[in-house]
Design a protein around this motif. Structure first.
Motif, short mmCIF file in Angstrom:
data_model
loop_
_atom_site.label_atom_id
_atom_site.label_comp_id
_atom_site.label_asym_id
_atom_site.label_seq_id
_atom_site.Cartn_x
_atom_site.Cartn_y
_atom_site.Cartn_z
N VAL A 54 -48.03 4.26 -7.53
CA VAL A 54 -47.28 3.10 -8.04
C VAL A 54 -47.12 3.20 -9.55
O VAL A 54 -46.02 3.03 -10.09
CB VAL A 54 -47.97 1.76 -7.65
N ILE A 55 -48.21 3.51 -10.24
CA ILE A 55 -48.17 3.63 -11.70
C ILE A 55 -47.23 4.76 -12.13
O ILE A 55 -46.42 4.58 -13.04
CB ILE A 55 -49.59 3.86 -12.27
N SER A 56 -47.34 5.90 -11.46
CA SER A 56 -46.47 7.04 -11.80
C SER A 56 -45.00 6.69 -11.65
O SER A 56 -44.20 6.94 -12.54
CB SER A 56 -46.80 8.25 -10.92
N TYR A 57 -44.66 6.10 -10.51
CA TYR A 57 -43.26 5.73 -10.28
C TYR A 57 -42.78 4.67 -11.27
O TYR A 57 -41.67 4.76 -11.78
CB TYR A 57 -43.05 5.23 -8.85
N ALA A 58 -43.60 3.69 -11.54
CA ALA A 58 -43.20 2.64 -12.48
C ALA A 58 -42.99 3.22 -13.87
O ALA A 58 -42.02 2.88 -14.55
CB ALA A 58 -44.25 1.53 -12.51
N ASN A 59 -43.87 4.11 -14.29
CA ASN A 59 -43.72 4.74 -15.61
C ASN A 59 -42.52 5.66 -15.69
O ASN A 59 -41.95 5.85 -16.76
CB ASN A 59 -44.99 5.51 -15.99
N LEU A 60 -42.13 6.23 -14.56
CA LEU A 60 -40.94 7.10 -14.50
C LEU A 60 -39.65 6.30 -14.32
O LEU A 60 -38.59 6.87 -14.15
CB LEU A 60 -41.07 8.11 -13.36
N ARG A 61 -39.76 4.97 -14.34
CA ARG A 61 -38.63 4.06 -14.13
C ARG A 61 -38.02 4.23 -12.73
O ARG A 61 -36.83 4.04 -12.52
CB ARG A 61 -37.54 4.25 -15.19
N MET A 62 -38.86 4.62 -11.79
CA MET A 62 -38.47 4.74 -10.39
C MET A 62 -39.04 3.52 -9.65
O MET A 62 -39.87 3.63 -8.76
CB MET A 62 -38.99 6.06 -9.81
N THR A 63 -38.57 2.36 -10.08
CA THR A 63 -39.16 1.09 -9.65
C THR A 63 -39.04 0.87 -8.15
O THR A 63 -39.98 0.37 -7.53
CB THR A 63 -38.52 -0.08 -10.42
N GLN A 64 -37.93 1.23 -7.56
CA GLN A 64 -37.77 1.04 -6.12
C GLN A 64 -38.78 1.88 -5.34
O GLN A 64 -39.32 1.42 -4.32
CB GLN A 64 -36.34 1.36 -5.68
N ASP A 65 -39.06 3.08 -5.83
CA ASP A 65 -40.08 3.91 -5.18
C ASP A 65 -41.46 3.28 -5.33
O ASP A 65 -42.25 3.27 -4.39
CB ASP A 65 -40.07 5.32 -5.78
N HIS A 83 -54.32 -2.71 -12.42
CA HIS A 83 -53.50 -2.00 -13.40
C HIS A 83 -52.17 -1.57 -12.79
O HIS A 83 -51.12 -1.65 -13.43
CB HIS A 83 -54.26 -0.80 -13.95
N ALA A 84 -52.18 -1.12 -11.54
CA ALA A 84 -50.95 -0.71 -10.86
C ALA A 84 -50.00 -1.90 -10.73
O ALA A 84 -48.79 -1.76 -10.96
CB ALA A 84 -51.26 -0.12 -9.49
N CYS A 85 -50.54 -3.05 -10.39
CA CYS A 85 -49.71 -4.25 -10.27
C CYS A 85 -49.12 -4.64 -11.62
O CYS A 85 -47.94 -4.97 -11.71
CB CYS A 85 -50.54 -5.40 -9.71
N THR A 86 -49.93 -4.58 -12.66
CA THR A 86 -49.46 -4.94 -13.99
C THR A 86 -48.34 -4.01 -14.45
O THR A 86 -47.32 -4.47 -14.97
CB THR A 86 -50.64 -4.89 -15.00
N VAL A 87 -48.53 -2.71 -14.25
CA VAL A 87 -47.51 -1.73 -14.66
C VAL A 87 -46.22 -1.96 -13.88
O VAL A 87 -45.13 -1.93 -14.46
CB VAL A 87 -48.04 -0.29 -14.49
N LEU A 88 -46.33 -2.21 -12.58
CA LEU A 88 -45.14 -2.44 -11.76
C LEU A 88 -44.43 -3.73 -12.18
O LEU A 88 -43.20 -3.75 -12.32
CB LEU A 88 -45.51 -2.48 -10.28
N LEU A 89 -45.17 -4.80 -12.38
CA LEU A 89 -44.56 -6.06 -12.82
C LEU A 89 -43.85 -5.87 -14.15
O LEU A 89 -42.72 -6.35 -14.34
CB LEU A 89 -45.63 -7.15 -12.95
N LEU A 111 -52.74 -10.35 -1.44
CA LEU A 111 -53.55 -9.18 -1.12
C LEU A 111 -54.96 -9.26 -1.72
O LEU A 111 -55.79 -8.40 -1.47
CB LEU A 111 -52.86 -7.90 -1.61
N GLY A 112 -55.19 -10.28 -2.53
CA GLY A 112 -56.51 -10.45 -3.12
C GLY A 112 -56.67 -9.87 -4.50
O GLY A 112 -57.79 -9.80 -5.02
N VAL A 113 -55.58 -9.46 -5.12
CA VAL A 113 -55.65 -8.96 -6.50
C VAL A 113 -55.74 -10.18 -7.41
O VAL A 113 -54.91 -11.08 -7.33
CB VAL A 113 -54.41 -8.10 -6.85
N VAL A 114 -56.74 -10.20 -8.25
CA VAL A 114 -56.96 -11.33 -9.14
C VAL A 114 -56.26 -11.05 -10.47
O VAL A 114 -56.55 -10.05 -11.13
CB VAL A 114 -58.46 -11.58 -9.37
N ALA A 115 -55.34 -11.92 -10.84
CA ALA A 115 -54.57 -11.74 -12.07
C ALA A 115 -55.48 -11.92 -13.29
O ALA A 115 -56.44 -12.67 -13.26
CB ALA A 115 -53.43 -12.75 -12.12
#
Length: 145
Positions: A54-65, A83-89, A111-115
């Motif tokens: 998720v982090i890799s795709y978000a950083n590569l601007r491949m948001t749909q992936d 961290h993956a959720c934060t980067v994607l958001l 999913l239980g991820v605490v913001a």
């Protein structure tokens, strides 16, 4: 290979390898992700691997992936890393997809991820980009109850 490296706590090497293969277009397809998940039965290892993806795709601007990987995690019951959720958001905010920011945020919470403060900062940024400060106030009121 990525799973073995992750299970043996060779995180940096596993992340680099995953980053190299993330450029392949086929990796985020549901059938490939299902195969990736089914090769290893440890949910913690799968959460690590898919969160890095998720982090890799978000950083590569491949948001749909990145969203597709996030959805596969949800379907399989894996909890994505904060961290993956934060980067994607943040990636969605940069693309001005504020409606998707809120959808993803709600799924993340389910999913239980605490913001944390970083997630809230991204949400404030999303409201500023969309010009909807009232939405932020409503969200804060709901989450504080």
């Amino acid at each position: 290979m990525v799973h073995i490296l992750t299970k043996n706590r060779h995180f940096k090497i596993a992340q680099k390898l995953l980053g190299k293969i993330a450029h392949k277009d086929f990796l985020s397809s549901p059938s490939v992700l299902n195969a990736l998940v089914s090769t290893h039965c440890d949910p913690d290892v799968n959460s690590h691997v898919l969160s890095w993806l998720v982090i890799s795709y978000a950083n590569l601007r491949m948001t749909q992936d990145a969203i597709q990987v996030f959805e596969q995690m949800r379907v399989h019951g894996f909890k994505p890393h904060l961290h993956a959720c934060t980067v994607l958001l943040n990636s969605l905010v940069k693309e001005r997809s504020t409606h998707m920011v809120w959808k993803l945020y709600k799924k993340m919470i389910r999913l239980g991820v605490v913001a944390n403060i970083h997630v809230y900062n991204v949400l404030v940024h999303a409201c500023c980009k969309s010009g909807d400060g009232e939405l932020w106030c409503q969200s804060c009121t709901k989450s504080s109850k």
